[in-house]
Design a protein around this motif. Structure first.
Motif, mmCIF file in Angstrom:
data_model
loop_
_atom_site.group_PDB
_atom_site.id
_atom_site.type_symbol
_atom_site.label_atom_id
_atom_site.label_comp_id
_atom_site.label_asym_id
_atom_site.label_seq_id
_atom_site.Cartn_x
_atom_site.Cartn_y
_atom_site.Cartn_z
ATOM 1 N N UNK A 99 5.785 -12.096 11.053
ATOM 2 C CA UNK A 99 4.899 -12.469 12.141
ATOM 3 C C UNK A 99 4.710 -11.331 13.145
ATOM 4 N N UNK A 100 5.663 -10.400 13.213
ATOM 5 C CA UNK A 100 5.599 -9.292 14.165
ATOM 6 C C UNK A 100 5.128 -7.986 13.526
ATOM 7 N N UNK A 101 4.886 -7.995 12.233
ATOM 8 C CA UNK A 101 4.665 -6.759 11.492
ATOM 9 C C UNK A 101 3.218 -6.278 11.619
ATOM 10 N N UNK A 102 3.073 -5.008 11.933
ATOM 11 C CA UNK A 102 1.759 -4.366 11.976
ATOM 12 C C UNK A 102 1.699 -3.399 10.795
ATOM 13 N N UNK A 103 1.102 -3.799 9.685
ATOM 14 C CA UNK A 103 1.170 -2.992 8.459
ATOM 15 C C UNK A 103 0.330 -1.723 8.549
ATOM 16 N N UNK A 104 0.878 -0.613 8.068
ATOM 17 C CA UNK A 104 0.076 0.609 7.966
ATOM 18 C C UNK A 104 -0.837 0.546 6.751
ATOM 19 N N UNK A 105 -1.811 1.442 6.692
ATOM 20 C CA UNK A 105 -2.703 1.515 5.531
ATOM 21 C C UNK A 105 -1.884 1.771 4.278
ATOM 22 N N UNK A 123 0.128 -17.506 9.907
ATOM 23 C CA UNK A 123 -0.283 -16.956 8.622
ATOM 24 C C UNK A 123 -1.691 -16.362 8.627
ATOM 25 N N UNK A 124 -2.705 -17.028 9.203
ATOM 26 C CA UNK A 124 -4.054 -16.440 9.140
ATOM 27 C C UNK A 124 -4.112 -15.028 9.729
ATOM 28 N N UNK A 125 -3.454 -14.807 10.859
ATOM 29 C CA UNK A 125 -3.471 -13.470 11.471
ATOM 30 C C UNK A 125 -2.706 -12.476 10.603
ATOM 31 N N UNK A 126 -1.588 -12.916 10.011
ATOM 32 C CA UNK A 126 -0.817 -12.029 9.135
ATOM 33 C C UNK A 126 -1.651 -11.642 7.912
ATOM 34 N N UNK A 127 -2.289 -12.614 7.277
ATOM 35 C CA UNK A 127 -3.106 -12.326 6.101
ATOM 36 C C UNK A 127 -4.241 -11.361 6.450
ATOM 37 N N UNK A 128 -4.852 -11.565 7.615
ATOM 38 C CA UNK A 128 -5.935 -10.671 8.027
ATOM 39 C C UNK A 128 -5.424 -9.248 8.213
ATOM 40 N N UNK A 129 -4.238 -9.088 8.796
ATOM 41 C CA UNK A 129 -3.673 -7.748 8.988
ATOM 42 C C UNK A 129 -3.340 -7.104 7.645
ATOM 43 N N UNK A 130 -2.753 -7.877 6.741
ATOM 44 C CA UNK A 130 -2.374 -7.325 5.446
ATOM 45 C C UNK A 130 -3.598 -6.909 4.635
ATOM 46 N N UNK A 131 -4.593 -7.769 4.575
ATOM 47 C CA UNK A 131 -5.768 -7.445 3.769
ATOM 48 C C UNK A 131 -6.536 -6.275 4.368
ATOM 49 N N UNK A 132 -6.533 -6.156 5.699
ATOM 50 C CA UNK A 132 -7.196 -5.011 6.330
ATOM 51 C C UNK A 132 -6.451 -3.714 6.029
ATOM 52 N N UNK A 170 -13.361 -11.106 -0.953
ATOM 53 C CA UNK A 170 -13.238 -9.671 -0.759
ATOM 54 C C UNK A 170 -12.364 -8.989 -1.785
ATOM 55 N N UNK A 171 -11.815 -9.773 -2.714
ATOM 56 C CA UNK A 171 -10.959 -9.232 -3.773
ATOM 57 C C UNK A 171 -11.527 -9.585 -5.144
ATOM 58 N N UNK A 172 -11.212 -8.766 -6.135
ATOM 59 C CA UNK A 172 -11.379 -9.151 -7.527
ATOM 60 C C UNK A 172 -10.079 -9.804 -7.980
ATOM 61 N N UNK A 173 -10.179 -10.990 -8.544
ATOM 62 C CA UNK A 173 -8.989 -11.720 -8.961
ATOM 63 C C UNK A 173 -8.570 -11.225 -10.342
ATOM 64 N N UNK A 174 -7.446 -10.535 -10.410
ATOM 65 C CA UNK A 174 -6.937 -10.022 -11.681
ATOM 66 C C UNK A 174 -5.897 -10.960 -12.292
ATOM 67 N N UNK A 175 -5.299 -11.776 -11.462
ATOM 68 C CA UNK A 175 -4.339 -12.777 -11.956
ATOM 69 C C UNK A 175 -4.300 -13.903 -10.939
ATOM 70 N N UNK A 176 -4.489 -15.127 -11.421
ATOM 71 C CA UNK A 176 -4.327 -16.311 -10.576
ATOM 72 C C UNK A 176 -3.802 -17.416 -11.482
ATOM 73 N N UNK A 177 -2.502 -17.536 -11.529
ATOM 74 C CA UNK A 177 -1.847 -18.550 -12.356
ATOM 75 C C UNK A 177 -1.240 -19.605 -11.441
ATOM 76 N N UNK A 178 -1.579 -20.846 -11.673
ATOM 77 C CA UNK A 178 -1.030 -21.963 -10.909
ATOM 78 C C UNK A 178 -0.021 -22.702 -11.779
ATOM 79 N N UNK A 179 1.194 -22.847 -11.268
ATOM 80 C CA UNK A 179 2.228 -23.567 -12.005
ATOM 81 C C UNK A 179 2.759 -24.714 -11.152
#
Length: 209
Positions: A99-105, A123-132, A170-179
């Protein structure tokens, strides 16, 4: 039992387990693209929730530079104490909450079974930071939990299939397996698992001539 003792038991239980298949899938895709390039700078990965380093070591073995992050000091201590750590390694470690992490490129975000532990409201803010942070052509590899998982409603982040599809924008899905299956936890306790196993490739930005 304290959280510290519980994590210690978990690390004992998963000692020497192999890297996650989602990470291997992503790394094999990079390899087909010639990454890492022989003689070139190493690509850069974030290993979030690295634990004792089962995925971190595979990244290092394949010539990646890695920032390994975990919220527990014991995880980082166990990682750095591993006798199989490469002598010549490009590794940085950090003790920090997601929750506190600011990811580098980076070229890869690896989050094996870790992101569901994020507080749902954050989570929404974290996901936005990671994907950016993921460069175009880079990848995300990891797991998210679905609503039929026994841990749903216990303060962890849960996504249904529609939410997963939205996260993949914004992504190409290369693997999406639901178990969905009945099994046990690493500590041997019965548990129903509902897991989405993901490998996503970030699409280049559109350009117009």
């Amino acid at each position: 039992m304290s959280d510290e003792a519980r994590w210690g038991r978990y690390y004992d239980a998963v000692t020497d387990r192999p890297p996650r298949p989602t990470l291997l899938h992503a790394l094999d895709r990079f390899a087909l693209e010639g990454i890492p390039a022989k003689g070139g700078p190493p690509p850069f990965a974030l290993d979030l929730g690295c634990g004792d380093g089962r995925d971190t070591l595979e990244l290092l073995r394949r010539g990646w530079r890695v920032l390994a992050l975990d919220a527990t000091a014991e995880a980082i201590e166990r990682l750095l104490a591993r006798p199989d750590l490469p002598e010549k390694r490009l590794l940085e470690t950090r003790i920090e909450r997601f929750e506190d992490f600011l990811p580098p490129a980076c070229d890869l975000v690896n989050a094996s079974f870790s992101l569901p532990l994020c507080v749902p409201a954050d989570f929404p803010a974290l996901w936005a930071r990671l994907t950016a942070a993921i460069r175009p052509g880079g990848r995300f590899a990891g797991q998210l939990y679905g609503p039929q998982d026994d841990w749903a409603g216990r303060g962890i982040t849960i996504h249904d299939r529609a939410a997963i599809d939205s996260l993949c924008a914004g992504f190409s899905v290369e693997k999406l397996d639901e178990t969905i299956e009945d099994g046990v936890t690493a500590l041997g306790k019965p548990k129903r698992w509902h897991i989405f196993h993901l490998v996503l490739a970030k699409q280049p930005a559109c350009t117009f001539n």
